[in-house]
Design a protein around this motif. Structure first.
Motif, PDB file in Angstrom:
ATOM      1  N   THR A   1       0.789  -1.235   0.000  1.00 18.44           N
ATOM      2  CA  THR A   1       0.000   0.000   0.000  1.00 18.44           C
ATOM      3  C   THR A   1       0.822   1.286   0.000  1.00 18.44           C
ATOM      4  N   ARG A   2       2.149   1.205   0.029  1.00 28.22           N
ATOM      5  CA  ARG A   2       3.002   2.409  -0.097  1.00 28.22           C
ATOM      6  C   ARG A   2       4.416   1.967  -0.416  1.00 28.22           C
ATOM      7  N   LEU A   3       5.190   2.921  -0.898  1.00 30.54           N
ATOM      8  CA  LEU A   3       6.581   2.606  -1.196  1.00 30.54           C
ATOM      9  C   LEU A   3       7.319   2.432   0.128  1.00 30.54           C
ATOM     10  N   ILE A   4       7.704   1.216   0.457  1.00 29.41           N
ATOM     11  CA  ILE A   4       8.427   0.953   1.709  1.00 29.41           C
ATOM     12  C   ILE A   4       9.925   0.940   1.380  1.00 29.41           C
ATOM     13  N   PRO A   5      10.813   0.976   2.385  1.00 24.98           N
ATOM     14  CA  PRO A   5      12.246   0.976   2.074  1.00 24.98           C
ATOM     15  C   PRO A   5      12.639  -0.205   1.178  1.00 24.98           C
ATOM     16  N   GLU A   6      13.578   0.086   0.261  1.00 23.83           N
ATOM     17  CA  GLU A   6      14.057  -0.938  -0.684  1.00 23.83           C
ATOM     18  C   GLU A   6      14.559  -2.174   0.051  1.00 23.83           C
ATOM     19  N   PHE A   7      15.093  -1.962   1.239  1.00 30.32           N
ATOM     20  CA  PHE A   7      15.631  -3.047   2.055  1.00 30.32           C
ATOM     21  C   PHE A   7      14.644  -4.218   2.141  1.00 30.32           C
ATOM     22  N   GLY A   8      13.385  -3.899   2.400  1.00 32.20           N
ATOM     23  CA  GLY A   8      12.362  -4.947   2.489  1.00 32.20           C
ATOM     24  C   GLY A   8      11.741  -5.243   1.130  1.00 32.20           C
ATOM     25  N   LEU A   9      11.565  -4.167   0.349  1.00 32.37           N
ATOM     26  CA  LEU A   9      10.906  -4.323  -0.952  1.00 32.37           C
ATOM     27  C   LEU A   9      11.698  -5.282  -1.848  1.00 32.37           C
TER      28      LEU A   9
ATOM     29  N   LYS B   1      17.766   2.965  10.002  1.00 24.33           N
ATOM     30  CA  LYS B   1      17.991   1.544  10.268  1.00 24.33           C
ATOM     31  C   LYS B   1      16.699   0.870  10.743  1.00 24.33           C
ATOM     32  N   THR B   2      15.971   1.559  11.602  1.00 21.48           N
ATOM     33  CA  THR B   2      14.741   0.970  12.135  1.00 21.48           C
ATOM     34  C   THR B   2      13.716   0.750  11.029  1.00 21.48           C
ATOM     35  N   ARG B   3      13.552   1.756  10.172  1.00 22.14           N
ATOM     36  CA  ARG B   3      12.566   1.596   9.094  1.00 22.14           C
ATOM     37  C   ARG B   3      13.007   0.509   8.110  1.00 22.14           C
ATOM     38  N   ASP B   4      14.334   0.403   7.877  1.00 17.79           N
ATOM     39  CA  ASP B   4      14.819  -0.694   7.022  1.00 17.79           C
ATOM     40  C   ASP B   4      14.451  -2.039   7.645  1.00 17.79           C
ATOM     41  N   MET B   5      14.700  -2.158   8.936  1.00 13.18           N
ATOM     42  CA  MET B   5      14.417  -3.427   9.608  1.00 13.18           C
ATOM     43  C   MET B   5      12.915  -3.720   9.643  1.00 13.18           C
ATOM     44  N   MET B   6      12.118  -2.685   9.825  1.00 10.18           N
ATOM     45  CA  MET B   6      10.660  -2.889   9.802  1.00 10.18           C
ATOM     46  C   MET B   6      10.215  -3.389   8.435  1.00 10.18           C
ATOM     47  N   SER B   7      10.804  -2.815   7.388  1.00 12.10           N
ATOM     48  CA  SER B   7      10.405  -3.251   6.035  1.00 12.10           C
ATOM     49  C   SER B   7      10.829  -4.700   5.812  1.00 12.10           C
ATOM     50  N   LEU B   8      11.980  -5.065   6.380  1.00  8.81           N
ATOM     51  CA  LEU B   8      12.454  -6.441   6.216  1.00  8.81           C
ATOM     52  C   LEU B   8      11.527  -7.424   6.943  1.00  8.81           C
TER      53      LEU B   8
END
Ligand code: GLV
Length: 322
Positions: free
Chosen positions: A7-15, A289-296
């Motif tokens: 539903t939104r562009l999330i960090p590439e880390f998870g995407l 870092k936190t948002r990257d980890m959340m996306s992962l």
């Protein structure tokens, strides 16, 4: 091929992690979240949904997406935007992202607590308005941390991380949470004792039917007049009208809010008139870092659900019993 809607562009880390297994995923790339109608339109027929806390996912939305929906993965620790009972009734596992945002959110609670106590935002406005004429013995005096009592309401991961930080500031820590065990030298107390004795009160409970407006006029009337209230949980936990009255009449010293109800807070909210109220736009977990980890974590939950595996972080594990 499984159909996925994010539903939104999330960090590439998870995407990227999702893309590796499911290259045809569909991402809503607008700045604002999809409306309910647009979400349903784009997600219809999806096997997996990755959503944010800005998307309200109720049973009707689940049914409109369709019976093939295998997993709802939210890039958040809170899941009050999802009707978890409705998901469970439909056998859909719901994933969230606990743990990885504990430190960032506790840091934010502490940053807000310090800012409110030492009037950081107010004094910066003072300076920018050209009001700083000289050093003055009584200019913009705030509250001390050393020796003060901090009351933590909700002693889960984040509440405990706040208590841990308070040790470094030589604070006495009380907590109220009937289900938690003591940690970080914090002392369990009933709510009235906590409110009567605390100079700082930090709220860390999830938003549920039971905690809606838990911080109300009665709660505020029991706080010390020098007390600072901090909310990094959910806006709905707090009755903002009652808070406005308490702050305006100096019933308490100050408040600092990371979350409001609604979000965004309308610019005509009376809370914005107050010097002793800090409000920031829901940034508890907002570090790179936190948002990257959340996306992962959100990606891992989504992928596991699509593969028919148990979600690594599942909020309704009872779906696996049937
Ligand atoms: C943020 O508020 C979250 O629930 O992750």
């Amino acid at each position: 091929m499984d159909k996925i809607f994010i539903t939104r562009l999330i960090p590439e880390f998870g995407l990227d992690r999702v893309r590796e297994s499911f290259p045809t995923l569909d991402v809503w790339e607008e700045e604002l979240p999809p409306s309910r109608e647009m979400l349903i339109e784009r997600a219809r027929g999806a096997d997996g949904l990755l959503c944010l806390l800005t998307d309200k996912i109720d049973g009707e939305v689940m049914d409109a997406i369709g019976k093939q929906l295998k997993v709802i993965s939210s890039m958040s620790v809170g899941v009050d935007h999802i009707d978890v009972a409705a998901a469970t009734a439909r056998g859909i596992p719901v994933g969230n992202t606990p743990g990885v945002l504990t430190d960032a959110t506790a840091d934010q609670a502490f940053a807000l607590m310090l800012s409110a106590a030492r009037r950081v935002t107010e004094s910066e406005r003072f300076l920018r308005a050209g009001k700083w004429v000289t050093w003055q013995p009584s200019l913009l005096l705030g509250a001390d941390f050393a020796g003060a009592t901090l009351g933590v309401i909700g002693f889960g991961r984040i509440g405990q991380a706040v208590a841990k930080r308070a040790q470094g500031f030589d604070m006495r820590v009380l907590y109220h949470d009937p289900t938690a065990s003591p940690a970080h030298n914090a002392q369990p107390v009933d709510l009235d004792t906590l409110l009567r004795e605390s100079d700082f009160v930090s709220v860390h409970v999830p938003l549920t039917a039971q905690t809606k407006h838990f911080v109300n006029a009665e709660f505020l009337s029991k706080m010390k007049s020098n007390a600072v209230l901090v909310n990094t949980a959910r806006g709905g936990v707090l009755d903002q009208t009652a808070l406005y009255i308490a702050l305006r009449s100096n019933r308490i010293f100050a408040a600092a809010l990371d979350v409001t109800d609604p979000e965004p807070l309308p610019m005509d909210s009376p809370l914005l008139e107050l010097e002793n109220c800090i409000i920031v736009p829901h940034l508890g977990s907002a570090s790179k870092k936190t948002r990257d980890m959340m996306s992962l974590l959100a990606a891992q939950n989504l992928i596991a659900g699509l593969k028919g595996e148990r979600l690594p972080n599942c909020i309704n594990p009872e779906v696996y019993k049937s």
